[in-house]
Motif scaffolding. Structure first.
Motif, mmCIF file in Angstrom:
data_model
loop_
_atom_site.group_PDB
_atom_site.id
_atom_site.type_symbol
_atom_site.label_atom_id
_atom_site.label_comp_id
_atom_site.label_asym_id
_atom_site.label_seq_id
_atom_site.Cartn_x
_atom_site.Cartn_y
_atom_site.Cartn_z
ATOM 1 N N ARG A 125 0.901 -1.118 -0.159
ATOM 2 C CA ARG A 125 0.035 -0.097 -0.066
ATOM 3 C C ARG A 125 0.822 1.220 0.028
ATOM 4 O O ARG A 125 0.171 2.505 0.031
ATOM 5 C CB ARG A 125 -0.970 -0.020 1.118
ATOM 6 C CG ARG A 125 -1.983 -1.009 1.239
ATOM 7 C CD ARG A 125 -2.855 -1.202 2.359
ATOM 8 N NE ARG A 125 -3.683 -2.347 2.110
ATOM 9 C CZ ARG A 125 -3.939 -3.216 3.334
ATOM 10 N NH1 ARG A 125 -3.401 -2.942 4.330
ATOM 11 N NH2 ARG A 125 -4.619 -4.128 3.213
ATOM 12 N N GLN A 126 2.093 1.330 0.097
ATOM 13 C CA GLN A 126 3.142 2.333 -0.175
ATOM 14 C C GLN A 126 3.035 3.132 -1.290
ATOM 15 O O GLN A 126 2.830 2.680 -2.370
ATOM 16 C CB GLN A 126 4.483 1.669 -0.042
ATOM 17 C CG GLN A 126 5.469 2.541 0.485
ATOM 18 C CD GLN A 126 6.839 2.114 0.694
ATOM 19 O OE1 GLN A 126 7.297 1.486 -0.028
ATOM 20 N NE2 GLN A 126 7.343 2.034 1.953
ATOM 21 N N LEU A 127 2.827 4.455 -1.019
ATOM 22 C CA LEU A 127 2.783 5.418 -2.251
ATOM 23 C C LEU A 127 4.011 6.283 -2.195
ATOM 24 O O LEU A 127 4.495 6.592 -0.976
ATOM 25 C CB LEU A 127 1.426 6.204 -2.039
ATOM 26 C CG LEU A 127 0.245 5.608 -2.171
ATOM 27 C CD1 LEU A 127 -0.845 6.738 -1.616
ATOM 28 C CD2 LEU A 127 -0.317 4.865 -3.496
ATOM 29 N N ARG A 128 4.409 6.601 -3.438
ATOM 30 C CA ARG A 128 5.512 7.497 -3.657
ATOM 31 C C ARG A 128 5.093 8.837 -4.426
ATOM 32 O O ARG A 128 4.448 8.523 -5.715
ATOM 33 C CB ARG A 128 6.825 6.802 -4.127
ATOM 34 C CG ARG A 128 7.327 5.744 -3.618
ATOM 35 C CD ARG A 128 8.442 5.964 -2.820
ATOM 36 N NE ARG A 128 8.704 4.650 -2.152
ATOM 37 C CZ ARG A 128 9.541 4.591 -1.015
ATOM 38 N NH1 ARG A 128 10.263 5.631 -0.815
ATOM 39 N NH2 ARG A 128 10.043 3.498 -0.744
ATOM 40 N N ASN A 129 5.467 9.891 -4.106
ATOM 41 C CA ASN A 129 5.499 11.125 -4.997
ATOM 42 C C ASN A 129 6.641 11.177 -5.633
ATOM 43 O O ASN A 129 7.752 11.304 -4.838
ATOM 44 C CB ASN A 129 5.007 12.372 -4.096
ATOM 45 C CG ASN A 129 3.821 12.403 -3.473
ATOM 46 O OD1 ASN A 129 2.979 11.555 -4.197
ATOM 47 N ND2 ASN A 129 3.574 12.595 -2.395
#
Length: 180
Positions: free
Chosen positions: A152-156
């Motif tokens: 579920r990790q998000l990166r910008n």
């Protein structure tokens, strides 16, 4: 009334392990150890107390696996047991099953053909149970949490594209830098 001369040496979830079963298992284990020792086998090197404890541990584990398999509704079809016996190379002569060879081999380990067949059915049941455990996927709660966090990790992400030609125009290395 009926009385039993059987001596119980242990009980696993109300299933008894009797003295004669422990003695038979100890003897089978002793024979296996001696056969591994080869020509120089010395029975006096085998500690009877250690052998008995090892046999009892083996029987307890076996009873637990049988109970677990039966509780899950596992069973060994008779055809599977028969096919296993017929396919065992040690029971064959000239590439085909030989009843005389089979009975002789089974008696040499202290079992009757019926006892061997019953024990083989249990062995196959235990093998089925162990294969089910080995083939099942299980994880610790901490592993599940770590995987969920990673999944579920998000990166910008932001980036700037700069052409190399624009940077090369203003580069004029000194004589010392070139030599270095």
């Amino acid at each position: 009334g009926y009385s039993s001369n059987k001596t119980t040496v242990a009980s696993v979830n109300n299933v008894d392990i009797e003295e004669n079963e422990l003695n038979r298992t100890s003897e089978m284990l002793r024979r296996q150890i001696l056969s591994r020792m080869g020509d120089n086998a010395d029975p006096d090197l085998i500690d009877p107390q250690w052998l008995r404890k090892r046999a009892l541990d083996s029987l307890v584990e076996r009873k637990l696996l049988i109970q677990s398999a039966e509780n899950q509704g596992l069973y060994t079809p008779e055809q599977q047991v028969d096919a296993n016996i017929l396919g065992t190379k040690a029971f064959q002569s000239e590439g085909a099953f030989n009843k005389v060879v089979y009975e002789s081999a089974v008696r040499s380990i202290g079992l009757s053909p019926l006892d061997y067949k019953n024990q083989l059915a249990v062995d196959l049941l235990i093998q089925q149970k162990q294969t089910g455990i080995a083939d099942s996927a299980f994880m610790l709660p901490t592993e599940v949490k770590a995987i969920a966090q990673l999944d579920r990790q998000l990166r910008n992400l932001a980036y700037l594209s700069v052409g190399a030609e624009a940077l090369m125009e203003n580069i004029a290395p000194s004589e010392a830098a070139v030599k270095a």
